[in-house]
Design an enzyme around this catalytic site. Structure first.
Site, PDB file in Angstrom:
ATOM      1  N   GLY A 179      17.732  50.292  -7.114  1.00 54.92           N
ATOM      2  CA  GLY A 179      17.085  50.586  -5.843  1.00 54.92           C
ATOM      3  C   GLY A 179      16.549  49.322  -5.213  1.00 54.92           C
ATOM      4  O   GLY A 179      16.814  48.217  -5.673  1.00 54.92           O
ATOM      5  N   ALA A 180      15.779  49.481  -4.139  1.00 50.34           N
ATOM      6  CA  ALA A 180      15.229  48.338  -3.421  1.00 50.34           C
ATOM      7  C   ALA A 180      13.850  48.675  -2.926  1.00 50.34           C
ATOM      8  O   ALA A 180      13.519  49.827  -2.666  1.00 50.34           O
ATOM      9  CB  ALA A 180      16.140  47.952  -2.258  1.00 50.34           C
ATOM     10  N   GLY A 181      13.027  47.664  -2.805  1.00 50.55           N
ATOM     11  CA  GLY A 181      11.675  47.851  -2.301  1.00 50.55           C
ATOM     12  C   GLY A 181      11.308  46.760  -1.335  1.00 50.55           C
ATOM     13  O   GLY A 181      12.169  46.016  -0.853  1.00 50.55           O
ATOM     14  N   GLY A 182      10.019  46.624  -1.080  1.00 45.01           N
ATOM     15  CA  GLY A 182       9.568  45.672  -0.091  1.00 45.01           C
ATOM     16  C   GLY A 182       9.807  44.237  -0.478  1.00 45.01           C
ATOM     17  O   GLY A 182       9.838  43.363   0.380  1.00 45.01           O
ATOM     18  N   GLY A 214      12.312  43.122  -2.953  1.00 49.36           N
ATOM     19  CA  GLY A 214      13.595  42.749  -3.528  1.00 49.36           C
ATOM     20  C   GLY A 214      14.454  43.936  -3.908  1.00 49.36           C
ATOM     21  O   GLY A 214      14.086  45.089  -3.720  1.00 49.36           O
ATOM     22  N   VAL A 261      16.592  45.762  -7.064  1.00 49.29           N
ATOM     23  CA  VAL A 261      16.508  45.869  -8.517  1.00 49.29           C
ATOM     24  C   VAL A 261      17.817  46.421  -9.069  1.00 49.29           C
ATOM     25  O   VAL A 261      18.354  47.397  -8.552  1.00 49.29           O
ATOM     26  CB  VAL A 261      15.332  46.771  -8.940  1.00 49.29           C
ATOM     27  CG1 VAL A 261      15.199  46.783 -10.457  1.00 49.29           C
ATOM     28  CG2 VAL A 261      14.039  46.283  -8.307  1.00 49.29           C
ATOM     29  N   LYS A 273      15.146  42.137 -11.054  1.00 53.00           N
ATOM     30  CA  LYS A 273      14.784  42.133  -9.629  1.00 53.00           C
ATOM     31  C   LYS A 273      15.260  40.838  -8.997  1.00 53.00           C
ATOM     32  O   LYS A 273      15.014  39.748  -9.505  1.00 53.00           O
ATOM     33  CB  LYS A 273      13.269  42.250  -9.445  1.00 53.00           C
ATOM     34  CG  LYS A 273      12.842  42.136  -7.969  1.00 53.00           C
ATOM     35  CD  LYS A 273      11.340  42.066  -7.814  1.00 53.00           C
ATOM     36  CE  LYS A 273      10.718  43.427  -7.825  1.00 53.00           C
ATOM     37  NZ  LYS A 273       9.281  43.393  -7.458  1.00 53.00           N
ATOM     38  N   ASP A 306      -1.251  47.526  -4.674  1.00 51.32           N
ATOM     39  CA  ASP A 306      -0.171  48.338  -4.093  1.00 51.32           C
ATOM     40  C   ASP A 306       0.095  49.560  -4.967  1.00 51.32           C
ATOM     41  O   ASP A 306       1.225  49.890  -5.271  1.00 51.32           O
ATOM     42  CB  ASP A 306       1.093  47.496  -3.939  1.00 51.32           C
ATOM     43  CG  ASP A 306       2.105  48.135  -2.988  1.00 51.32           C
ATOM     44  OD1 ASP A 306       1.702  49.008  -2.187  1.00 51.32           O
ATOM     45  OD2 ASP A 306       3.293  47.776  -3.055  1.00 51.32           O
TER      46      ASP A 306
END
Length: 690
Positions: A85-88, A90, A92, A107, A198
């Site tokens: 998946g991806a987040g704010g 980077g 992964v 990541k 966070d």
């Protein structure tokens, strides 16, 4: 590592693919393939079957806002298996470790984010530097970080499970347990001088139950954590890193933040877990700023009528606008929420015996602790927690915060039902707990732990602990502080303080430790009997290696191997023998191994059975074997150079020395993508053979 669906500037995305199973090892006493996808911008999701026009490879990586890698690409020695998946901060990936038979969460920092922004790279480095110092069962481990081919990467513990943003209709007891575990993780980090900043559902990973270990919540992504004394330096009004829906009032208003900011975010998160709703109503950043700084939160008992009203004031306090009005710690908040939930007489019968696994983390000596009732009654806030007494069940709760009720020693011996050998497997770590008969003061517990350190070095630890107390109820056993008997390497092992062994209703034993959390053990006889008559001999000889058979006919053994009974069929070598096959269908790079039982030492030699008599042999030592194992390979295989592939398999057959009771068994091993020498030193040398 996974990221959830809550969006910040449209940057959080999640791939719903099923993950491969992998958990990391621990180092204490009882410690403890990407398909081609397209980012569909209008949905902010990844969908299989959407094929992008990007060119793959290094040129393709430089296009768009995301750093994209495809299966088989190698970064810093890690082989990309698939995208998670991806987040704010980077993208992964699940990746195969360059030396160990395990998956790692890798990541990769977004390229566009780091170009011309030194602060982003410093934040990325800080994520690894901070979290790498953590040693807590509810925090995702960080292994390594670096730069390779102009890509910034960090490798972390791979967790098989979901992130909490994917959970819905969570039962209150499960939600409170998750909240309690994350509270413990946050208080631990705060004790190290680190704020998370966070906390939100997508940064909480929920590991699936495995090998007797219950579901476990782990906090991840310290990517925007700061040391407390860095707060003013890195905080800017209007530049909010945390997800708005879970940010504290001080975060959204640009004020200095402290540990109670994380508590506020945890309260928002737990509110969502218990109700599937957020505690405030807003749909844009400005709306969230106003909600967090001006509005009262929704009443949790009105959002979810199944929750008692006593919980309303608990959440109102944890969500107070002024940090000083919140609970003293995250654990205090989780404790109060749990106590308030079970204060309902209708729920009291299902309450945990001690309400929480451990009392909240003690404060430093120079800070006085108030009883719970004084903490609850705070600045005109009264939590109507009532004492629920259920006489028939003998259940009572007191509104004070002290030590758990004392238990009385009988002065007797270890109850017979505790005596014996107990086994547990966690990822690449195996535990063998032996409980002997004895009286108070006698060394009744010994524990052997074998696994792999985060740096890839194998470790072996042995511990001993005395009997401290035998409670009247007969279902618990309290042992004293562990002593290290043997350890290799010298810094690998950590001894526990006093621990409690609890006999569970299903016949297993659990042990909660201060080093690695809860481990649940199965009696060795139960592991053996689960395999049935034909495979009992294999299970008895290798219980830790192959694991316990479940109702589906599959067992989870050492290093997460998936094993099942499958005797050789017509045309196969060793037809007529009983066989357990492990990882036969695995494509993630695990070692594939068979254990064959010939009832007696095979009449035919291994050379005849598997290699048409064209072989090379070598002897290898193993801690669990008196004498040498014999390793046989095909003569054409160079143990140091020939890598195992589907086209050219580098198979090794392992036999035990004459006189060893296991000489009736043959182990057939192969490790895709690796040499025989790697197989022997990185896998067989550590594999539990007793």
């Amino acid at each position: 590592m996974q990221c959830g669906p809550i969006l910040v500037d449209g940057q959080d995305r999640r791939d719903h693919r099923q993950q491969e199973s992998e958990k990391t090892g621990h180092q204490g006493d009882d410690a403890d393939a990407v398909e081609r996808s397209e980012v569909c911008a209008h949905e902010h999701r990844l969908y299989d079957g959407c094929y992008p026009n990007w060119a793959w490879g290094r040129a393709g990586r430089q296009r768009g806002s995301m750093t994209e890698l495809r299966p088989g690409e190698v970064i810093a020695g890690y082989v990309i298996a698939r995208r998670i998946g991806a987040g704010g901060s980077g993208v992964v990936y699940a990746a195969r470790h360059p030396r160990l038979p395990r998956l790692t969460a890798l990541k990769i920092l977004k390229r566009d984010d780091v170009v011309g922004d030194d602060d982003v790279w410093r934040r990325f480095e800080r994520e690894a530097d901070i979290a790498a110092h953590f040693d807590h069962p509810n925090i995702v481990q960080v292994y390594d970080r670096g730069v390779a081919e102009d890509l910034f990467w960090i490798s972390m513990q791979f967790i098989d499970g979901l992130d909490a943003a994917e959970l819905h209709n969570v039962s209150p007891d499960r939600g409170l347990r998750i909240g309690t575990e994350i509270a413990a993780a946050l208080d631990y980090a705060h004790g190290k001088g680190v704020l998370h900043r966070d906390v939100k559902p997508s940064n909480i990973l929920v590991a699936d139950p495995d090998s007797g270990r219950p579901e476990r919540a782990l906090l991840t992504d310290f990517g925007i954590a700061r040391l407390r004394d860095e707060t003013t330096k890195f905080t800017h009004t209007g530049n909010i890193s945390a997800t708005f829906a879970f940010a504290s009032p001080e975060q959204v208003s640009g004020k200095p933040v402290g540990p109670r900011s994380d508590q506020y975010s945890l309260a928002c998160t737990l509110f969502v877990l218990l109700t599937d709703r957020r505690p405030f109503r807003a749909d844009n950043p400005l709306g969230w700023v106003h909600a967090h700084t001006q509005e009262r939160p929704l009443r949790i008992s009105e959002v979810n009528p199944e929750l008692p009203e006593a919980m309303d004031a608990v959440f109102e306090r944890a969500l107070a606008k002024d940090p000083q009005d919140r609970f003293e710690s995250c654990a205090d908040f989780a404790y109060a929420a749990t106590l308030a939930y079970y204060s309902d007489p209708a729920l009291a019968l299902t309450a945990p015996a001690r309400l929480l696994p451990h009392p909240p983390v003690p404060r430093p000596a120079d800070r006085s602790r108030k009883p719970l009732w004084q903490s609850i009654v705070h600045r005109r806030t009264l939590i109507p927690v009532t004492v629920a007494a259920v006489t028939a069940a003998g259940v009572a709760f007191a509104l004070h915060r002290g030590d758990p009720p004392s238990v009385h020693a009988t002065g007797g011996l270890v109850p017979d039902r505790f005596v014996g050998i107990w086994l547990a497997t966690e990822g690449q770590t195996n535990y063998r707990l032996t409980v002997d008969q004895g009286k108070v003061g006698d060394p009744v517990l010994s524990n052997r732990v074998d696994g792999v350190l985060p740096n890839g070095v194998p470790f072996h630890c042995e511990f001993s602990a005395p009997l401290e107390e035998v409670p009247h109820d007969g279902d618990r056993l309290i042992v004293g502080t562990s002593q290290i008997v043997e350890r290799e390497p010298a810094n690998a092992c950590k001894a526990n303080g006093p621990t409690t062994l609890t006999l569970l209703s299903d016949g297993r034993v659990s042990r909660k430790t201060d080093v690695s959390g809860l481990i649940t053990y199965t009696r060795d006889d139960a592991v053996v009997s689960s395999w049935g008559r034909d495979d009992t001999a294999i299970a008895r000889a290798f219980p830790s290696l192959i694991g316990q058979l479940d109702s589906t006919g599959t067992a989870v053994g050492w290093q997460g191997s998936s094993c099942r009974a499958k005797d050789p069929g017509p045309g196969e070598a060793a037809q007529g023998a009983h066989r357990v096959r492990c990882n036969a269908d695995d494509t993630t790079g695990q070692v594939h191994f068979d254990i064959l039982d010939f009832d007696a030492r095979p009449g035919q030699s291994v050379a005849q059975l598997f290699f048409d008599n064209k072989v090379a042999t070598t002897g290898v030592s193993h801690d669990d074997v008196a004498g040498e194992l014999t390793v046989t390979t095909a003569a054409a295989v160079d143990p140091a150079a020939t890598q195992d592939t589907e086209a050219h398999r580098a198979v090794a057959a392992v036999t035990f020395p004459d006189g060893d009771p296991r000489s009736r068994f043959v182990m057939v091993l192969r490790w895709p993508g690796h040499t025989v020498n790697s197989l022997l030193t990185d896998w067989l040398e550590r594999a539990p053979l007793k």
